[in-house]
Design a protein around this motif. Structure first.
Motif, mmCIF file in Angstrom:
data_model
loop_
_atom_site.group_PDB
_atom_site.id
_atom_site.type_symbol
_atom_site.label_atom_id
_atom_site.label_comp_id
_atom_site.label_asym_id
_atom_site.label_seq_id
_atom_site.Cartn_x
_atom_site.Cartn_y
_atom_site.Cartn_z
ATOM 1 N N ALA A 39 0.808 -1.219 0.000
ATOM 2 C CA ALA A 39 0.000 0.000 0.000
ATOM 3 C C ALA A 39 0.843 1.273 0.000
ATOM 4 O O ALA A 39 0.325 2.354 -0.269
ATOM 5 C CB ALA A 39 -0.934 -0.004 1.204
ATOM 6 N N ARG A 40 2.142 1.138 0.276
ATOM 7 C CA ARG A 40 3.009 2.325 0.258
ATOM 8 C C ARG A 40 3.314 2.774 -1.163
ATOM 9 O O ARG A 40 3.771 3.894 -1.372
ATOM 10 C CB ARG A 40 4.320 2.052 1.006
ATOM 11 N N VAL A 41 3.045 1.917 -2.133
ATOM 12 C CA VAL A 41 3.290 2.276 -3.529
ATOM 13 C C VAL A 41 1.949 2.668 -4.152
ATOM 14 O O VAL A 41 1.455 2.038 -5.087
ATOM 15 C CB VAL A 41 3.968 1.114 -4.302
ATOM 16 N N THR A 42 1.374 3.706 -3.595
ATOM 17 C CA THR A 42 0.095 4.227 -4.081
ATOM 18 C C THR A 42 0.102 5.749 -3.973
ATOM 19 O O THR A 42 0.841 6.331 -3.173
ATOM 20 C CB THR A 42 -1.099 3.720 -3.238
ATOM 21 N N HIS A 49 0.598 10.757 3.537
ATOM 22 C CA HIS A 49 1.889 11.082 4.152
ATOM 23 C C HIS A 49 2.163 12.586 4.069
ATOM 24 O O HIS A 49 2.621 13.197 5.044
ATOM 25 C CB HIS A 49 3.000 10.284 3.473
ATOM 26 N N LEU A 50 1.868 13.181 2.936
ATOM 27 C CA LEU A 50 2.091 14.617 2.789
ATOM 28 C C LEU A 50 1.187 15.427 3.710
ATOM 29 O O LEU A 50 1.639 16.384 4.342
ATOM 30 C CB LEU A 50 1.893 15.051 1.338
ATOM 31 N N ALA A 51 -0.084 15.058 3.796
ATOM 32 C CA ALA A 51 -0.994 15.782 4.691
ATOM 33 C C ALA A 51 -0.507 15.676 6.131
ATOM 34 O O ALA A 51 -0.509 16.664 6.881
ATOM 35 C CB ALA A 51 -2.417 15.236 4.559
ATOM 36 N N ASP A 129 11.301 19.384 0.912
ATOM 37 C CA ASP A 129 11.847 18.254 0.161
ATOM 38 C C ASP A 129 10.865 17.083 0.171
ATOM 39 O O ASP A 129 10.660 16.429 -0.855
ATOM 40 C CB ASP A 129 13.197 17.839 0.745
ATOM 41 N N GLU A 130 10.259 16.811 1.318
ATOM 42 C CA GLU A 130 9.247 15.749 1.397
ATOM 43 C C GLU A 130 8.103 16.038 0.430
ATOM 44 O O GLU A 130 7.656 15.151 -0.305
ATOM 45 C CB GLU A 130 8.698 15.638 2.831
ATOM 46 N N LEU A 131 7.624 17.282 0.427
ATOM 47 C CA LEU A 131 6.527 17.661 -0.464
ATOM 48 C C LEU A 131 6.911 17.469 -1.924
ATOM 49 O O LEU A 131 6.173 16.840 -2.690
ATOM 50 C CB LEU A 131 6.121 19.117 -0.207
#
Length: 157
Positions: A39-42, A49-51, A129-131
């Motif tokens: 599910a992490r490859v979605t 994760h960004l929110a 960077d994460e964004l």
């Protein structure tokens, strides 16, 4: 302009670019897993994760503000809700960054544990960077989804 204002502008630009790139995102695209069972490859995982990253109460604390005590952002229930959550969290984080001004160079302090001596602006750059990189991954997953569902002649399969 200050470096902090420049970084806040970049954050706002990257948030808008992601919002534009995710316009019309369907729930099926959002949930699609190109790697079965991971599910992490979605797109879903990336947007949640960004929110969470942009909206984390830790951001306030690490940037010298009082935390709100708000509970962590819950995973979104739909593609539209996920995009809205990222945009909302990005807007709130950018406002927090714009409020730093001269404090951007100040160290984060003991609340950051091993990162205590790092500047507040360095933390902001980490979040930006994460964004940027997760937004790029979401865009790529969207492109892969479209390529998977397109017929060889370019029409929808």
């Amino acid at each position: 302009m200050t470096a902090t204002a420049d970084v806040a502008g970049l954050l706002e630009y990257a948030t808008t670019r992601l919002q534009d790139r995710m316009a019309g995102l369907t729930d099926h695209e959002w949930e699609w897993q190109p790697v079965a069972g991971d599910a992490r490859v979605t797109i879903r995982w990336r947007l949640d994760h960004l929110a969470e990253t942009l909206g984390d109460d830790r951001n306030r604390e690490w940037l010298g503000e009082e935390p709100t005590g708000a509970p962590p952002i819950a995973p979104a229930a739909s593609a539209d809700a996920a995009v809205a959550a990222v945009v909302d969290a990005g807007t709130r984080f950018a406002a927090l960054v714009r409020g730093l001004d001269a404090e951007g160079a100040a160290p984060i302090g003991p609340v950051a544990g091993p990162y205590a001596d790092d500047s507040r602006l360095s933390f902001v750059l980490h979040v930006v960077d994460e964004l940027v990189h997760h937004a790029a991954e979401a865009a790529l997953l969207r492109d892969l989804y479209a390529a998977r569902t397109a017929a060889p002649d370019g029409s929808a399969a």
